[in-house]
Design a protein around this motif. Structure first.
Motif, PDB file in Angstrom:
ATOM      1  N   GLY A  17      30.333  40.299  33.714  1.00  0.00           N
ATOM      2  CA  GLY A  17      31.463  41.294  34.503  1.00  0.00           C
ATOM      3  C   GLY A  17      32.277  41.957  33.462  1.00  0.00           C
ATOM      4  O   GLY A  17      32.460  43.315  33.626  1.00  0.00           O
ATOM      5  N   PHE A  18      32.683  41.423  32.307  1.00  0.00           N
ATOM      6  CA  PHE A  18      33.500  41.941  31.082  1.00  0.00           C
ATOM      7  C   PHE A  18      32.460  43.057  30.628  1.00  0.00           C
ATOM      8  O   PHE A  18      33.179  44.347  30.544  1.00  0.00           O
ATOM      9  N   CYS A  19      31.381  42.900  30.329  1.00  0.00           N
ATOM     10  CA  CYS A  19      30.508  43.821  29.527  1.00  0.00           C
ATOM     11  C   CYS A  19      30.326  44.842  30.409  1.00  0.00           C
ATOM     12  O   CYS A  19      30.255  46.093  30.231  1.00  0.00           O
ATOM     13  N   ALA A  20      30.050  44.741  31.822  1.00  0.00           N
ATOM     14  CA  ALA A  20      29.736  45.845  32.703  1.00  0.00           C
ATOM     15  C   ALA A  20      30.477  46.686  32.993  1.00  0.00           C
ATOM     16  O   ALA A  20      30.767  47.965  33.027  1.00  0.00           O
ATOM     17  N   ALA A  21      32.104  46.193  33.069  1.00  0.00           N
ATOM     18  CA  ALA A  21      33.175  46.763  33.411  1.00  0.00           C
ATOM     19  C   ALA A  21      33.758  47.619  32.223  1.00  0.00           C
ATOM     20  O   ALA A  21      33.980  48.768  32.444  1.00  0.00           O
ATOM     21  N   LEU A  22      33.451  47.058  30.850  1.00  0.00           N
ATOM     22  CA  LEU A  22      33.672  47.569  29.805  1.00  0.00           C
ATOM     23  C   LEU A  22      32.910  49.006  29.615  1.00  0.00           C
ATOM     24  O   LEU A  22      33.447  49.973  29.109  1.00  0.00           O
ATOM     25  N   ARG A  23      31.643  48.855  29.652  1.00  0.00           N
ATOM     26  CA  ARG A  23      30.546  50.032  29.835  1.00  0.00           C
ATOM     27  C   ARG A  23      31.037  50.970  30.767  1.00  0.00           C
ATOM     28  O   ARG A  23      31.125  52.243  30.344  1.00  0.00           O
ATOM     29  N   GLU A  24      31.507  50.643  32.117  1.00  0.00           N
ATOM     30  CA  GLU A  24      31.982  51.663  32.620  1.00  0.00           C
ATOM     31  C   GLU A  24      33.280  52.584  32.343  1.00  0.00           C
ATOM     32  O   GLU A  24      33.439  53.540  32.680  1.00  0.00           O
ATOM     33  N   GLN A  31      41.151  54.369  34.803  1.00  0.00           N
ATOM     34  CA  GLN A  31      42.286  53.258  34.706  1.00  0.00           C
ATOM     35  C   GLN A  31      41.500  51.990  35.330  1.00  0.00           C
ATOM     36  O   GLN A  31      41.713  50.883  35.007  1.00  0.00           O
ATOM     37  N   PRO A  32      41.122  51.975  36.682  1.00  0.00           N
ATOM     38  CA  PRO A  32      40.460  51.011  37.493  1.00  0.00           C
ATOM     39  C   PRO A  32      39.541  50.053  36.432  1.00  0.00           C
ATOM     40  O   PRO A  32      39.607  48.936  36.687  1.00  0.00           O
ATOM     41  N   TRP A  33      38.623  50.761  35.767  1.00  0.00           N
ATOM     42  CA  TRP A  33      37.659  49.949  35.103  1.00  0.00           C
ATOM     43  C   TRP A  33      38.328  49.200  33.941  1.00  0.00           C
ATOM     44  O   TRP A  33      37.963  48.048  33.605  1.00  0.00           O
ATOM     45  N   PHE A  34      39.424  49.681  33.353  1.00  0.00           N
ATOM     46  CA  PHE A  34      40.057  49.253  32.473  1.00  0.00           C
ATOM     47  C   PHE A  34      40.809  47.724  32.703  1.00  0.00           C
ATOM     48  O   PHE A  34      40.865  46.725  32.302  1.00  0.00           O
ATOM     49  N   LEU A  35      41.373  48.026  34.070  1.00  0.00           N
ATOM     50  CA  LEU A  35      42.228  46.765  34.567  1.00  0.00           C
ATOM     51  C   LEU A  35      40.984  45.838  34.920  1.00  0.00           C
ATOM     52  O   LEU A  35      41.453  44.536  34.745  1.00  0.00           O
ATOM     53  N   LEU A  36      39.820  46.097  35.570  1.00  0.00           N
ATOM     54  CA  LEU A  36      38.923  45.078  35.951  1.00  0.00           C
ATOM     55  C   LEU A  36      38.367  44.613  34.365  1.00  0.00           C
ATOM     56  O   LEU A  36      37.923  43.394  34.564  1.00  0.00           O
ATOM     57  N   THR A  37      38.064  45.332  33.455  1.00  0.00           N
ATOM     58  CA  THR A  37      37.659  44.732  32.017  1.00  0.00           C
ATOM     59  C   THR A  37      38.591  43.783  31.744  1.00  0.00           C
ATOM     60  O   THR A  37      38.299  42.496  31.244  1.00  0.00           O
ATOM     61  N   LEU A 194      32.956  37.175  42.209  1.00  0.00           N
ATOM     62  CA  LEU A 194      33.686  37.808  40.949  1.00  0.00           C
ATOM     63  C   LEU A 194      32.542  38.803  40.603  1.00  0.00           C
ATOM     64  O   LEU A 194      32.830  39.868  40.032  1.00  0.00           O
ATOM     65  N   LEU A 195      31.407  38.352  40.825  1.00  0.00           N
ATOM     66  CA  LEU A 195      30.167  39.397  40.638  1.00  0.00           C
ATOM     67  C   LEU A 195      30.295  40.593  41.566  1.00  0.00           C
ATOM     68  O   LEU A 195      29.840  41.829  41.086  1.00  0.00           O
ATOM     69  N   LEU A 196      30.534  40.478  42.562  1.00  0.00           N
ATOM     70  CA  LEU A 196      30.720  41.493  43.733  1.00  0.00           C
ATOM     71  C   LEU A 196      31.703  42.356  43.483  1.00  0.00           C
ATOM     72  O   LEU A 196      31.805  43.653  43.950  1.00  0.00           O
ATOM     73  N   LEU A 197      32.684  42.067  42.569  1.00  0.00           N
ATOM     74  CA  LEU A 197      33.935  42.906  42.327  1.00  0.00           C
ATOM     75  C   LEU A 197      33.207  44.261  41.759  1.00  0.00           C
ATOM     76  O   LEU A 197      34.016  45.279  41.853  1.00  0.00           O
ATOM     77  N   LEU A 198      32.234  44.103  40.817  1.00  0.00           N
ATOM     78  CA  LEU A 198      31.787  45.276  40.422  1.00  0.00           C
ATOM     79  C   LEU A 198      31.165  46.439  41.207  1.00  0.00           C
ATOM     80  O   LEU A 198      31.827  47.545  41.088  1.00  0.00           O
ATOM     81  N   PRO A 199      30.384  46.197  42.014  1.00  0.00           N
ATOM     82  CA  PRO A 199      29.942  47.193  42.936  1.00  0.00           C
ATOM     83  C   PRO A 199      31.011  47.558  44.044  1.00  0.00           C
ATOM     84  O   PRO A 199      31.108  48.684  44.277  1.00  0.00           O
ATOM     85  N   ALA A 200      31.835  46.680  44.079  1.00  0.00           N
ATOM     86  CA  ALA A 200      32.915  47.149  45.136  1.00  0.00           C
ATOM     87  C   ALA A 200      33.897  48.029  44.615  1.00  0.00           C
ATOM     88  O   ALA A 200      34.342  49.095  45.187  1.00  0.00           O
ATOM     89  N   LEU A 201      34.017  47.715  43.114  1.00  0.00           N
ATOM     90  CA  LEU A 201      35.154  48.902  42.528  1.00  0.00           C
ATOM     91  C   LEU A 201      34.468  50.192  42.384  1.00  0.00           C
ATOM     92  O   LEU A 201      34.843  51.087  42.281  1.00  0.00           O
TER      93      LEU A 201
END
Length: 207
Positions: A17-24, A31-37, A194-201
């Motif tokens: 999740g960290f790697c995927a959110a950081l890439r996004e 900012q939402p992707w930064f907070l999720l990262t 935790l994994l589903l937070l990615l597509p949800a965001l």
């Protein structure tokens, strides 16, 4: 051994999740992707400490503060995301259904302080109640307004909060180190959420 594999799975999920959110975040600079990262990073650090302690010492940590600090930080980032993501109309919205959240959560908090540290329970339970409160508000708002942009995100956050409470409660009544213990099932479900937070965001940001 089952407990170790449980934490390894959760660490792998949060690291992914960290790697995927950081890439996004690097792609969109939103900012939402930064907070999720940051949420994934701090949650993963807490889980990593717990996993390494269990692997090297063959026992769960007797002093939780290292993992607790990381997990508290992760809750702060998720709460910040939950507060900043909705539009102004949703933030001003009020519903009586939110009052059900403390009715459910406060008795659990009383149980937890009889088993653990008061300060960490105040912080963790307080932030989890706020997450559930805002998620319930968001879901009611989505139903009344017809907006689906944040529905998945609020659903995921509410599931996260509910599973955290389920985990804390089941840890107070530890059954065994096998699959007969509901703790492991709740934790596996938490890893999925935790994994589903990615597509949800992604849906919330791109909509």
């Amino acid at each position: 051994m089952l407990e170790l594999w449980d934490y390894l799975v959760q660490f792998a999920v949060t690291a992914f999740g960290f790697c995927a959110a950081l890439r996004e975040y690097y792609r969109a600079r939103r900012q939402p992707w930064f907070l999720l990262t940051c949420f994934y990073a701090t949650f993963a650090l807490g889980t990593l400490y717990w996993t390494l302690h269990l692997l090297l010492r063959q026992e769960t940590p007797q002093v939780f503060y290292v993992a607790d600090l990381a997990w508290i930080a992760s809750f702060v980032f998720l709460l910040a995301l939950t507060l900043t993501l909705p539009a102004a109309e949703e933030r001003r919205f009020r519903t009586r259904l939110c009052r059900l959240v403390p009715v459910v959560c406060l008795p659990q908090f009383i149980l937890y302080v009889t088993y653990g540290d008061v300060l960490s329970n105040i912080l963790m339970c307080g932030m989890t109640m706020l997450l559930a409160w805002f998620a319930v508000r968001g879901l009611v708002w989505a139903k009344r307004s017809g907006g689906a942009r944040l529905r998945r995100f609020h659903t995921a956050v509410l599931a996260f909060a509910a599973l955290e409470y389920a985990l804390w409660t089941s840890s107070c009544f530890w059954v065994s180190d096998t699959l007969t213990n509901p703790y492991f099932w709740f934790d596996l479900l938490l890893s999925l959420v935790l994994l589903l937070l990615l597509p949800a965001l992604r849906k919330a940001v791109d909509a």
